[in-house]
Motif scaffolding. Sequence first.
Motif, short mmCIF file in Angstrom:
data_model
loop_
_atom_site.label_atom_id
_atom_site.label_comp_id
_atom_site.label_asym_id
_atom_site.label_seq_id
_atom_site.Cartn_x
_atom_site.Cartn_y
_atom_site.Cartn_z
N MET A 91 12.68 3.52 -11.54
CA MET A 91 13.56 2.86 -10.70
C MET A 91 14.98 2.54 -11.23
O MET A 91 14.97 2.14 -12.65
N SER A 92 15.95 2.45 -10.76
CA SER A 92 16.99 2.38 -11.02
C SER A 92 17.37 0.81 -11.48
O SER A 92 16.69 0.12 -10.97
N SER A 93 18.26 0.41 -12.40
CA SER A 93 18.44 -1.06 -12.78
C SER A 93 18.82 -1.86 -11.49
O SER A 93 18.62 -3.02 -11.58
N ARG A 94 19.69 -1.26 -10.72
CA ARG A 94 20.23 -1.75 -9.51
C ARG A 94 19.09 -2.33 -8.72
O ARG A 94 19.01 -3.54 -8.48
N ASN A 95 18.11 -1.43 -8.41
CA ASN A 95 16.82 -1.83 -7.51
C ASN A 95 16.12 -2.74 -8.12
O ASN A 95 15.50 -3.58 -7.57
N LEU A 96 16.08 -2.48 -9.53
CA LEU A 96 14.95 -3.49 -10.34
C LEU A 96 15.57 -5.15 -10.26
O LEU A 96 14.77 -6.04 -10.15
N ILE A 97 17.00 -5.23 -10.27
CA ILE A 97 17.55 -6.47 -10.55
C ILE A 97 17.18 -7.19 -8.93
O ILE A 97 17.14 -8.21 -8.73
N LEU A 131 13.99 -8.41 -8.78
CA LEU A 131 13.59 -9.69 -9.50
C LEU A 131 14.48 -10.64 -8.92
O LEU A 131 14.08 -11.87 -9.15
N ALA A 132 15.61 -10.41 -8.46
CA ALA A 132 16.54 -11.46 -8.07
C ALA A 132 16.08 -12.05 -6.79
O ALA A 132 16.12 -13.48 -6.68
N THR A 133 15.31 -11.43 -6.00
CA THR A 133 14.73 -12.15 -4.87
C THR A 133 13.78 -13.25 -5.20
O THR A 133 13.59 -14.26 -4.71
N SER A 134 12.88 -12.75 -6.28
CA SER A 134 11.82 -13.65 -6.76
C SER A 134 12.49 -14.78 -7.34
O SER A 134 12.03 -16.11 -7.29
N GLY A 135 13.70 -14.48 -8.11
CA GLY A 135 14.15 -15.60 -8.96
C GLY A 135 14.72 -16.53 -8.03
O GLY A 135 14.64 -17.71 -8.35
N LEU A 139 21.02 -8.82 -16.83
CA LEU A 139 20.59 -10.28 -17.21
C LEU A 139 21.65 -11.19 -16.34
O LEU A 139 21.18 -12.17 -15.77
N SER A 140 22.88 -11.01 -16.65
CA SER A 140 23.72 -11.82 -16.15
C SER A 140 23.69 -11.79 -14.50
O SER A 140 23.78 -12.82 -13.73
N ARG A 141 23.52 -10.52 -13.96
CA ARG A 141 23.31 -10.50 -12.52
C ARG A 141 22.17 -11.31 -11.98
O ARG A 141 22.15 -11.81 -10.87
N TYR A 142 21.08 -11.08 -12.77
CA TYR A 142 19.78 -11.71 -12.56
C TYR A 142 20.06 -13.22 -12.42
O TYR A 142 19.60 -14.03 -11.56
N LEU A 143 20.55 -13.84 -13.45
CA LEU A 143 20.79 -15.16 -13.78
C LEU A 143 21.60 -15.86 -12.65
O LEU A 143 21.70 -16.89 -12.37
N ILE A 152 20.74 -19.15 -10.46
CA ILE A 152 21.65 -20.29 -10.63
C ILE A 152 22.00 -20.76 -9.02
O ILE A 152 22.03 -21.76 -8.57
N ILE A 153 22.04 -19.36 -8.19
CA ILE A 153 22.12 -19.69 -6.68
C ILE A 153 21.26 -20.20 -6.05
O ILE A 153 21.25 -21.29 -5.21
#
Length: 254
Positions: A1-7, A10-14, A131-135, A139-140
């Motif tokens: 899995m690419s890091s883009r798809n991973l984020i 994970l961003a959806t659940s975060g 990590l910054s993109r996920y955070l 925060i949003i």
Amino acid sequence: MSSRNLILILATSGFASTFSGRAVEPMVGIIARDLGSTPQTIALLSAAFALPYAFIQPVLGPIGDALGKERVMKVALALLFLALACSIFAPNAETLFTLRIIAGAAAGGAVPLSIALIGDRVEMARRQIALSRYLVAVIIGQLAGSSFAGLLAELIGWRGVFTLSTVMVALALAATVIGFRGALPGGKFDLQSALLRYRDILSNPRALTLFSLVFVEAIAIFGIFPYIAPLLEERGGGGAAEAGFAIGGLPLAA
């Protein structure tokens, strides 16, 4: 899995988990009136969510290593979905407190395990960016949960806001299940090794100082949030919408 798809996964659940965690605070007054309770009692719903959220994380770490972080995330999001769905129909404050405890413990399996997954799957050179993109998504989620929940509560009620939170978590669960299908177990669960690691951490005076300061900081900053809505209403400063915008100022400043 690419890091883009991973984020993205994970961003959806975060986003969904932090939205559901912050959504109650601006609605304290509305929930109190609807359930025939006091704002001071309903304000404790924040603690009912936050404490299990914090205390479950040291437990889920070794479990995630043993069973697979992706699998534990799926179970955690499923429990969060069920707790939020049942909260829509909560008949009294006692039931809602129980469901918030379950929701807090389940939400504790989203953000920490996501950060650990980024550490496992993203190479060091791109890890900080990931990590910054996920955070940003986290925060949003905090900002939206605080700001828009209060505004929406005046339009669709607090049960409507819980319905929206449930839909968000359902989408996050679907993304996690589909995105991490076929995930393999992590390794062997070793309670003794986990306890030894925690003992080593807690034996460090700097770690104890850090944990203590973070605990005090959390109380000082987040402890006032559940009482903002009742205080504004008492002083004629507005209702849930105004409280939401006030609470949302912190993640916006961050």
